[in-house]
Design a protein around this motif. Structure first.
Motif, PDB file in Angstrom:
ATOM      1  N   TYR A 250       6.274 -28.396 -22.947  1.00 18.19           N
ATOM      2  CA  TYR A 250       6.939 -27.416 -21.858  1.00 18.19           C
ATOM      3  C   TYR A 250       6.711 -26.450 -21.423  1.00 18.19           C
ATOM      4  O   TYR A 250       7.429 -26.473 -20.314  1.00 18.19           O
ATOM      5  N   HIS A 251       5.419 -26.038 -21.045  1.00 16.29           N
ATOM      6  CA  HIS A 251       5.111 -24.871 -19.688  1.00 16.29           C
ATOM      7  C   HIS A 251       5.113 -26.173 -18.648  1.00 16.29           C
ATOM      8  O   HIS A 251       4.555 -24.992 -18.005  1.00 16.29           O
ATOM      9  N   LYS A 252       3.917 -27.208 -18.788  1.00 18.09           N
ATOM     10  CA  LYS A 252       4.195 -27.925 -17.731  1.00 18.09           C
ATOM     11  C   LYS A 252       5.214 -27.851 -17.066  1.00 18.09           C
ATOM     12  O   LYS A 252       4.825 -28.134 -15.568  1.00 18.09           O
ATOM     13  N   ARG A 253       6.006 -28.382 -17.789  1.00 15.28           N
ATOM     14  CA  ARG A 253       7.453 -28.628 -17.091  1.00 15.28           C
ATOM     15  C   ARG A 253       7.878 -27.550 -16.419  1.00 15.28           C
ATOM     16  O   ARG A 253       8.413 -27.374 -15.901  1.00 15.28           O
ATOM     17  N   ALA A 254       7.525 -25.788 -17.238  1.00 14.33           N
ATOM     18  CA  ALA A 254       8.314 -24.870 -16.838  1.00 14.33           C
ATOM     19  C   ALA A 254       7.249 -24.426 -15.624  1.00 14.33           C
ATOM     20  O   ALA A 254       7.927 -24.010 -14.297  1.00 14.33           O
ATOM     21  N   GLY A 255       6.425 -24.275 -15.441  1.00 17.04           N
ATOM     22  CA  GLY A 255       5.844 -23.637 -14.561  1.00 17.04           C
ATOM     23  C   GLY A 255       5.811 -23.507 -13.046  1.00 17.04           C
ATOM     24  O   GLY A 255       6.316 -21.838 -13.502  1.00 17.04           O
ATOM     25  N   LYS A 256       5.757 -24.287 -12.705  1.00 19.16           N
ATOM     26  CA  LYS A 256       5.576 -24.134 -11.272  1.00 19.16           C
ATOM     27  C   LYS A 256       7.067 -23.968 -10.472  1.00 19.16           C
ATOM     28  O   LYS A 256       7.461 -24.072  -9.459  1.00 19.16           O
ATOM     29  N   LEU A 257       7.905 -24.426 -11.341  1.00 20.27           N
ATOM     30  CA  LEU A 257       8.981 -24.765 -11.241  1.00 20.27           C
ATOM     31  C   LEU A 257      10.229 -23.460 -11.011  1.00 20.27           C
ATOM     32  O   LEU A 257      11.203 -23.534 -10.338  1.00 20.27           O
ATOM     33  N   ALA A 258      10.133 -22.544 -12.346  1.00 20.70           N
ATOM     34  CA  ALA A 258      11.622 -21.518 -12.566  1.00 20.70           C
ATOM     35  C   ALA A 258      11.230 -20.738 -11.672  1.00 20.70           C
ATOM     36  O   ALA A 258       9.769 -20.071 -10.925  1.00 20.70           O
ATOM     37  N   SER A 259      12.906 -20.101 -11.475  1.00 24.11           N
ATOM     38  CA  SER A 259      12.696 -18.936 -10.294  1.00 24.11           C
ATOM     39  C   SER A 259      13.273 -17.929 -10.993  1.00 24.11           C
ATOM     40  O   SER A 259      13.153 -17.230 -10.263  1.00 24.11           O
ATOM     41  N   ILE A 260      13.355 -18.091 -11.814  1.00 24.39           N
ATOM     42  CA  ILE A 260      13.518 -16.909 -12.573  1.00 24.39           C
ATOM     43  C   ILE A 260      12.860 -16.704 -13.719  1.00 24.39           C
ATOM     44  O   ILE A 260      12.241 -17.812 -14.537  1.00 24.39           O
TER      45      ILE A 260
ATOM     46  N   ASP B  76      15.731 -29.717 -19.457  1.00 26.07           N
ATOM     47  CA  ASP B  76      14.020 -30.453 -19.417  1.00 26.07           C
ATOM     48  C   ASP B  76      13.993 -31.181 -20.615  1.00 26.07           C
ATOM     49  O   ASP B  76      12.529 -31.168 -20.620  1.00 26.07           O
ATOM     50  N   GLN B  77      14.007 -31.318 -22.174  1.00 27.09           N
ATOM     51  CA  GLN B  77      14.050 -31.446 -23.072  1.00 27.09           C
ATOM     52  C   GLN B  77      14.123 -32.762 -23.063  1.00 27.09           C
ATOM     53  O   GLN B  77      15.071 -33.385 -23.097  1.00 27.09           O
ATOM     54  N   PRO B  78      12.962 -33.088 -23.545  1.00 26.15           N
ATOM     55  CA  PRO B  78      12.286 -34.285 -24.491  1.00 26.15           C
ATOM     56  C   PRO B  78      13.656 -35.007 -24.583  1.00 26.15           C
ATOM     57  O   PRO B  78      13.541 -34.679 -26.100  1.00 26.15           O
ATOM     58  N   MET B  79      14.458 -36.393 -24.646  1.00 19.83           N
ATOM     59  CA  MET B  79      15.056 -37.010 -26.057  1.00 19.83           C
ATOM     60  C   MET B  79      14.647 -38.213 -26.713  1.00 19.83           C
ATOM     61  O   MET B  79      13.878 -39.111 -26.076  1.00 19.83           O
ATOM     62  N   SER B  80      15.093 -38.408 -27.847  1.00 19.78           N
ATOM     63  CA  SER B  80      14.551 -39.391 -28.143  1.00 19.78           C
ATOM     64  C   SER B  80      15.531 -41.067 -27.922  1.00 19.78           C
ATOM     65  O   SER B  80      14.985 -41.627 -28.465  1.00 19.78           O
ATOM     66  N   ASP B  81      17.100 -40.610 -27.802  1.00 19.26           N
ATOM     67  CA  ASP B  81      17.735 -41.496 -27.838  1.00 19.26           C
ATOM     68  C   ASP B  81      17.793 -42.620 -26.238  1.00 19.26           C
ATOM     69  O   ASP B  81      19.127 -42.707 -25.837  1.00 19.26           O
ATOM     70  N   GLY B  82      16.318 -42.471 -25.491  1.00 13.32           N
ATOM     71  CA  GLY B  82      16.849 -43.106 -24.208  1.00 13.32           C
ATOM     72  C   GLY B  82      17.294 -42.071 -23.163  1.00 13.32           C
ATOM     73  O   GLY B  82      17.576 -42.262 -22.136  1.00 13.32           O
ATOM     74  N   SER B  83      17.919 -40.952 -23.404  1.00 15.63           N
ATOM     75  CA  SER B  83      18.872 -40.154 -22.662  1.00 15.63           C
ATOM     76  C   SER B  83      18.072 -38.725 -21.919  1.00 15.63           C
ATOM     77  O   SER B  83      16.723 -38.575 -21.908  1.00 15.63           O
ATOM     78  N   LYS B  84      18.313 -38.423 -21.113  1.00 16.25           N
ATOM     79  CA  LYS B  84      17.720 -37.748 -20.139  1.00 16.25           C
ATOM     80  C   LYS B  84      18.252 -36.461 -19.638  1.00 16.25           C
ATOM     81  O   LYS B  84      19.881 -36.913 -18.887  1.00 16.25           O
ATOM     82  N   MET B  85      17.883 -35.177 -19.921  1.00 11.73           N
ATOM     83  CA  MET B  85      18.356 -34.198 -19.037  1.00 11.73           C
ATOM     84  C   MET B  85      18.259 -34.211 -17.289  1.00 11.73           C
ATOM     85  O   MET B  85      17.117 -34.385 -16.933  1.00 11.73           O
ATOM     86  N   VAL B  86      19.143 -34.182 -16.285  1.00  9.75           N
ATOM     87  CA  VAL B  86      19.147 -34.333 -15.785  1.00  9.75           C
ATOM     88  C   VAL B  86      18.431 -32.317 -14.400  1.00  9.75           C
ATOM     89  O   VAL B  86      17.843 -32.703 -13.589  1.00  9.75           O
ATOM     90  N   ASP B  87      18.701 -31.968 -15.384  1.00 15.73           N
ATOM     91  CA  ASP B  87      18.245 -30.365 -15.064  1.00 15.73           C
ATOM     92  C   ASP B  87      17.115 -29.921 -15.627  1.00 15.73           C
ATOM     93  O   ASP B  87      16.547 -29.997 -17.075  1.00 15.73           O
ATOM     94  N   ASP B  88      15.531 -29.955 -14.698  1.00 16.86           N
ATOM     95  CA  ASP B  88      14.588 -29.515 -14.976  1.00 16.86           C
ATOM     96  C   ASP B  88      14.490 -27.921 -14.886  1.00 16.86           C
ATOM     97  O   ASP B  88      15.777 -26.836 -14.808  1.00 16.86           O
ATOM     98  N   PHE B  89      13.394 -27.049 -14.602  1.00 16.03           N
ATOM     99  CA  PHE B  89      13.405 -25.788 -14.473  1.00 16.03           C
ATOM    100  C   PHE B  89      13.386 -24.929 -12.925  1.00 16.03           C
ATOM    101  O   PHE B  89      14.113 -24.124 -12.413  1.00 16.03           O
ATOM    102  N   LEU B  90      13.295 -26.283 -11.943  1.00 14.95           N
ATOM    103  CA  LEU B  90      13.375 -26.389 -10.635  1.00 14.95           C
ATOM    104  C   LEU B  90      15.605 -26.252 -10.912  1.00 14.95           C
ATOM    105  O   LEU B  90      16.024 -25.176 -10.105  1.00 14.95           O
ATOM    106  N   SER B  91      16.162 -27.111 -10.780  1.00 18.02           N
ATOM    107  CA  SER B  91      17.683 -26.508 -10.919  1.00 18.02           C
ATOM    108  C   SER B  91      18.498 -26.260 -11.590  1.00 18.02           C
ATOM    109  O   SER B  91      19.277 -25.404 -11.561  1.00 18.02           O
ATOM    110  N   GLY B  92      17.595 -26.106 -12.393  1.00 17.69           N
ATOM    111  CA  GLY B  92      18.171 -24.962 -14.182  1.00 17.69           C
ATOM    112  C   GLY B  92      18.185 -23.370 -13.421  1.00 17.69           C
ATOM    113  O   GLY B  92      18.981 -23.154 -13.702  1.00 17.69           O
TER     114      GLY B  92
END
Ligand code: URP
Ligand code: ZN
Ligand code: ZN
Length: 482
Positions: free
Chosen positions: A112-122, A65-81
């Motif tokens: 980044y903490h907001k992105r990880a916060g409630k989603l990470a299972s490890i 879930d790392q923000p990108m500058s070229d319009g692309s998007k990572m499809v794994d956030d902290f839930l799926s990752g």
């Protein structure tokens, strides 16, 4: 039987980076409380008779879930990752909180903490990516962040939106020296890449295979050499990430043999793929575009040898989850876009442990204890998480993998748990896969079923990994007042 433990793993063949023995493992409150034969009962029991049990993997280089500058998007956030990581035997991830130029580092960390916060299972920690080392960042933000447990940062020598010049890198290395932090370096020569890219594009050579031609090994060698020289000048350890082949390996090994604290990391793509995979029909090769690019069979052998002989300390995935299909992944600039418009990076969180166990340990290329060191223990040590993570010992977190080494499988993306629509390892055969993964004593993966809970994962504040005593082998300067 008395139930003294929350969990007992019975009759495990415990394997650490140094030891191998039969024992029961007793877990209380998520930590290993006792290791012995014939432990009393647990409220839950797992029979590990005949099974190897290793420390859970630490994937210390992955992008989620790392923000990108070229319009692309990572499809794994902290839930799926983290789900995908757990299903592949990884119990700690260390992705990157990336600073954009002009952004404060603290903002990047908060985001980044907001992105990880409630989603990470490890469990998870963060490296920082420093792309704008302003005086404010160097004097105030970074020292404060190191103090708070963000004790490693990545420096890029390439990519226009990230790259630092040598002087900026020296400033960061000096800071790492003062603060006891670890610097990870992406070593490729940006100007050589830009020049070669222009030549290739002008010649109409735009398909994915030319990505490999735009980044030949000598430009990785030059940057690795320079990174090592900068680290030697400042007299501070560095870790060269995602090393692809012989020329960079030679630089690292030569520096190590001089006694310099130069560490190396490699990744599955440099063992399993070659540049030919970028030449697959049509745009298919874009699936394997990553930097540095995979090389050839001979270089795969060099990478295996460097894993075996201790040149590399860390084996991580460099998971960079861009979908192949759709408008925000590999085709962000359209199907058939020139190679330099394709987002760099490939997925690999879930397959990392199995590939190394199967093709490394079971094929006799590396030793089992080295497997544990490369996939877990060394990362814990180099990034300030040891012995909470990275080993099986009383007091350590009960992050464990119970292995199935006897079931031949073929890697198929449809069986993986990430959100990426492909794996570059499709069709590769593996003999080993985690039967059970435990995160702090909680089963998150068992017999093919993901059992993790979003929010179970905790943020890990890292210790300072570079104490003064590991320095002192580089350049001596009257400036260094110890
Ligand atoms: O191509 C790669 N390696 N992409 C991920 C970003 C990085 O440089 O590690
Ligand atoms: Zn990189
Ligand atoms: Zn990376």
């Amino acid at each position: 039987m008395r139930e003294d433990f929350d969990l007992v793993i019975r009759s495990a063949e415990v394997v650490t980076a140094t030891d191998r023995y039969l024992a029961d493992i007793g877990v209380v409150n998520g930590q290993i409380n006792a290791i012995a034969k014939g432990l009393s009962g647990g409220r839950k029991e797992i029979d590990a008779k005949g099974r190897l049990v290793t420390p859970g993997g630490i994937d210390s280089h992955c992008h989620l879930d790392q923000p990108m500058s070229d319009g692309s998007k990572m499809v794994d956030d902290f839930l799926s990752g983290t789900r995908s990581a757990a299903c592949g035997g990884t119990t700690t991830v260390i992705p990157f909180a990336c600073q954009f130029k002009g952004q404060s580092l603290q903002d990047a960390v908060d985001d980044y903490h907001k992105r990880a916060g409630k989603l990470a299972s490890i469990d998870y920690a963060f490296h920082l990516i420093v792309s704008d080392p302003t005086p404010q960042v160097l004097k105030e933000e970074l020292p404060r962040l190191v103090e708070k447990g963000y004790t490693s940062f990545k420096v890029y020598m390439t990519y226009d939106d990230m790259k630092l010049n040598d002087r900026q890198i020296l400033n960061l290395l000096a800071l790492a020296r003062r603060e006891g932090a670890m610097t990870m370096i992406h070593a490729e020569n940006a100007d050589c890449i830009a020049w070669l890219t222009d030549q290739l594009l002008e010649a109409g050579m735009t398909s994915p295979i030319y990505h490999a031609h735009s980044r030949p090994m000598l430009i990785e060698r030059e940057a690795t050499h320079r990174a090592i020289a900068l680290a030697e000048l400042v007299d501070v350890p560095i870790l060269v990430v995602h090393v692809s082949g012989r020329e960079a390996v030679d630089q690292i090994r030569a520096a190590q043999s001089l006694g310099l604290k130069i560490y190396g990391e490699t990744c599955p793509q440099y063992l399993m793929l070659t540049a030919d995979d970028l030449g697959l029909d049509g745009f298919e090769g874009a699936k394997c575009i990553c930097s540095p690019p995979p090389r050839d069979k001979a270089n795969q052998e060099i990478i295996w040898r460097a894993l075996d002989n201790g040149t590399f300390q860390v084996f991580s995935s460099d998971h960079a989850p861009f979908a192949f299909e759709g408008p925000t992944g590999k085709k962000v600039r359209g199907e058939g876009a020139a190679f330099n418009e394709v987002p760099n990076g490939i997925p690999g969180l879930e397959t990392r442990m199995s590939l190394l166990m199967s093709h490394g340990v079971l094929n006799g290329r590396i030793d089992l204890h080295n497997f544990v060191a490369l996939t877990s223990t060394n990362a814990a040590k180099l990034y300030g998480l040891f012995p909470k993570k990275g080993t099986i010992a009383v007091g350590s977190d009960a992050d464990l993998v119970v292995w199935d080494l006897d079931t031949p499988r073929t890697i198929q993306n449809s069986a993986l748990h990430h959100n990426v629509d492909y794996t570059p390892y499709e069709g590769i055969k593996v003999q080993a896969w985690p039967a059970i993964t435990l995160s702090r004593g909680v089963v998150v993966w068992q017999d093919g079923v993901y059992l993790g809970n979003p929010g179970h994962g905790q943020f890990l504040a890292c210790e300072r990994p570079v104490p003064a005593k590991v320095r002192g082998r580089g350049h001596r300067s009257p400036l260094w007042k110890e």
